[in-house]
Write an enzyme that holds these catalytic residues in place. Structure first.
Site, mmCIF file in Angstrom:
data_model
loop_
_atom_site.group_PDB
_atom_site.id
_atom_site.type_symbol
_atom_site.label_atom_id
_atom_site.label_comp_id
_atom_site.label_asym_id
_atom_site.label_seq_id
_atom_site.Cartn_x
_atom_site.Cartn_y
_atom_site.Cartn_z
ATOM 1 N N TYR A 210 47.406 -69.521 -4.147
ATOM 2 C CA TYR A 210 47.235 -68.393 -5.062
ATOM 3 C C TYR A 210 47.370 -67.055 -4.355
ATOM 4 O O TYR A 210 47.581 -66.030 -4.991
ATOM 5 C CB TYR A 210 45.916 -68.500 -5.830
ATOM 6 C CG TYR A 210 46.128 -69.232 -7.137
ATOM 7 C CD1 TYR A 210 46.750 -68.584 -8.204
ATOM 8 C CD2 TYR A 210 45.775 -70.560 -7.286
ATOM 9 C CE1 TYR A 210 47.001 -69.236 -9.392
ATOM 10 C CE2 TYR A 210 46.018 -71.223 -8.477
ATOM 11 C CZ TYR A 210 46.634 -70.554 -9.527
ATOM 12 O OH TYR A 210 46.890 -71.212 -10.697
ATOM 13 N N HIS B 92 35.261 -74.476 -9.041
ATOM 14 C CA HIS B 92 35.661 -75.885 -9.046
ATOM 15 C C HIS B 92 34.496 -76.876 -9.184
ATOM 16 O O HIS B 92 34.141 -77.566 -8.232
ATOM 17 C CB HIS B 92 36.508 -76.218 -7.800
ATOM 18 C CG HIS B 92 37.695 -75.313 -7.650
ATOM 19 N ND1 HIS B 92 38.466 -75.295 -6.529
ATOM 20 C CD2 HIS B 92 38.227 -74.390 -8.490
ATOM 21 C CE1 HIS B 92 39.428 -74.390 -6.675
ATOM 22 N NE2 HIS B 92 39.295 -73.835 -7.866
ATOM 23 N N GLN C 64 32.461 -69.807 -11.852
ATOM 24 C CA GLN C 64 32.956 -70.854 -12.753
ATOM 25 C C GLN C 64 31.858 -71.831 -13.151
ATOM 26 O O GLN C 64 32.103 -72.816 -13.838
ATOM 27 C CB GLN C 64 34.112 -71.613 -12.100
ATOM 28 C CG GLN C 64 35.339 -70.737 -11.864
ATOM 29 C CD GLN C 64 36.446 -71.472 -11.140
ATOM 30 O OE1 GLN C 64 36.384 -72.671 -10.892
ATOM 31 N NE2 GLN C 64 37.498 -70.744 -10.795
#
Ligand code: HEC
Length: 474
Positions: A368, A254, A184
């Site tokens: 998740y 994140h 990410q």
């Protein structure tokens, strides 16, 4: 001889024991739990069977979270609904509610049409069309409009692009810092100084690769500013770099990476918890926080933790998971944020000085991996979200619309989303969401939305920038 009178309590006791041991297990998969305990009567996909559907069109016993929890916990045996209060734990009940809401939300989403190119889309307040403004991009992350008409666009892979007279310059801007872009990570927000016309400062947030004491490459979200000279990034200054010992492995998750200036010229930025949940609650590390600094990186004397021993003085608020939306509401001057929560727990927050936004101590979501997370959705010492999204939308980027092309959208909040591939419109009143509408979905993962100086609404698609323009219906 065992008579019925003694057998019944023994059986009951045994049943209780079994149920109790079930309630003790906290990591049961929620979908498996639903299939095992509920699907027989309510249908595999919650569509109903011998018992009513649980997709949320009507609720006999109330549709708010507390009522659903009560229905599951206490049942309604006379009508055929068993009580599950002893068979499932409170956090599993919370997980079942997330699951029920996800299925209901997905059923609604399936009915949303995917817009056709150039077609007129009727939404509740305005009809509009989606045009291509800039094509040829790769995962654009953020957009900034220069007063001279040029447009700056960051791409996740670590490139800053210039659009001049509507044309994308082939050569990316030279001289911007090295960017880690695995997972990410990447080049994130690009934001102009409020006084840009006088000082020319442009701010970038990115995943910054540095060497730690052991010579290993480690990364964290860093903020720099610089100026543009034709196609070159010059005069660079580091405005915020966390202590290198708090940096983490490259890539991963994140980063946050949004920047916002308030009316007084303070600079706010977000750093996600980098996958280390408990860090969000620790004031000694930069991750999982919203920070506030001066435009040149100095620490404002009025920051909430400047006198707290061990605390990083730039911290403004904490308990954040992954804030990828951070903007000032121009109508009120307040700071708004959204963050990726756990599954079913994405949040919209109004950020106030020194407050704890709860991650991972309180959340509306579940894990998740399909297991429950917590039954604690609120706590007196934790600031609750303004709203949260189930199913999760994975929000990325937001904009308060202040233009004139869509008069009925004035001051509404627009939120772009990755996983749900949606553009969402929210109307706020007194810090509450009074209306929410999905404008479109299905055009790919959206990383930002911005109101252009021309009054159009710009949305960053995976390979281009699209522009929402008003259309007259029929
Ligand atoms: C033996 C069949 C059966 C099973 C198993 C069952 N339910 Fe039900 N459930 C019902 C029936 C019948 C109703 C309707 C009760 C009524 O009309 O008051 C109901 C009602 C409900 C309601 C309230 C709906 C409303 O409109 O207010 C919820 C929520 C619910 N069930 C959830 C669950 C969950 C979650 C499970 C699994 C943990 C489950 N049920 C398992 C039969 C079942």
């Amino acid at each position: 001889m065992l008579c019925l009178r003694t057998l019944v309590p023994i059986l009951l006791g045994f049943g209780l024991l079994v149920s109790f041991s079930h309630a003790q297990q906290s990591s049961r998969d929620i979908r498996a739990l639903y299939t095992e305990l509920c699907a027989n009567c309510h249908g595999e996909n919650l569509e109903g069977g011998s018992a009513p559907a649980l997709l949320g069109e009507t609720w006999k016993h109330g549709g708010d979270d507390a009522s659903l929890a009560r229905s599951i916990r206490e049942g309604n045996l006379e009508a055929g609904m068993p009580a599950f209060g002893t068979a499932v734990s409170e956090k599993e009940i919370r997980g079942l509610i997330v699951y029920i809401r996800e299925k209901g939300g997905q059923a609604i989403d399936r009915r949303l049409p995917v817009p056709k190119p150039e077609a007129v889309i009727e939404s509740r307040l305005h009809a509009y069309r989606i045009e291509t403004a800039v094509s040829g991009l790769r995962e654009p992350w953020s957009i900034a409009f220069l007063p001279d008409g040029r447009v700056l666009i960051t791409e996740k892979r670590g490139t800053l692009r210039i659009v001049e007279k509507g044309v994308l310059r082939e050569e990316p801007v030279t001289g911007i810092p090295a960017v880690d872009s695995g997972g990410q990570a990447g080049l994130f927000d690009v934001v102009l100084h409020p006084d840009f016309t006088r000082n020319g400062w442009i701010y970038l947030a990115f995943s910054d690769p540095q060497q730690n004491a052991g010579g290993k490459t480690v990364c964290m979200t860093t903020i720099v500013r610089g100026r543009l000279s034709k196609n070159a990034w010059i005069d660079q200054e580091v405005v915020y770099r966390a202590p290198v010992e708090t940096f983490r492995n490259p890539g991963g998750v994140h980063y946050g990476g949004r920047i916002a200036f308030d009316r007084d010229g303070f600079l706010f930025f977000s750093i996600g918890e980098r996958g280390r949940q408990q860090d969000a609650q620790s004031l000694t590390v930069p991750n999982g926080k919203i920070h506030r600094i001066h435009d040149d990186g100095r620490i404002p004397a009025g920051n909430p933790f400047v006198d707290t021993p061990g605390a990083l003085p730039s911290i403004w608020s904490y308990g954040h998971r992954n804030p990828q939306g951070l903007r000032i509401n121009p109508a009120t001057g307040e700071l708004w944020e959204h963050e990726h929560g756990p599954r079913g727990g994405d949040e919209l927050n109004r950020i106030q000085r020194g407050l704890n936004y709860g991650w991972p101590l309180a959340s509306y979501g579940m894990n998740y991996n399909g297991t429950p997370l917590t039954e604690v959705t609120t706590r007196p010492d934790i600031e609750p979200p303004v709203t949260y999204w189930v199913p999760s939308i994975a929000p990325c980027g937001m904009a308060f619309y202040g233009g004139d092309r869509f008069p009925k959208w004035k001051n509404h909040l627009f939120v772009a989303s990755l996983a749900a591939q949606k553009l969402v419109r929210l109307e706020l009143r007194d810090h509450q969401v009074v209306e929410q509408e999905t404008l479109f979905k299905g055009l790919g993962r959206l990383r930002d939305v911005a109101a252009g100086p021309d009054g159009f609404l710009y949305v960053l698609l995976p390979d281009r920038v699209a522009r929402l323009v008003p259309a007259t219906s029929q």
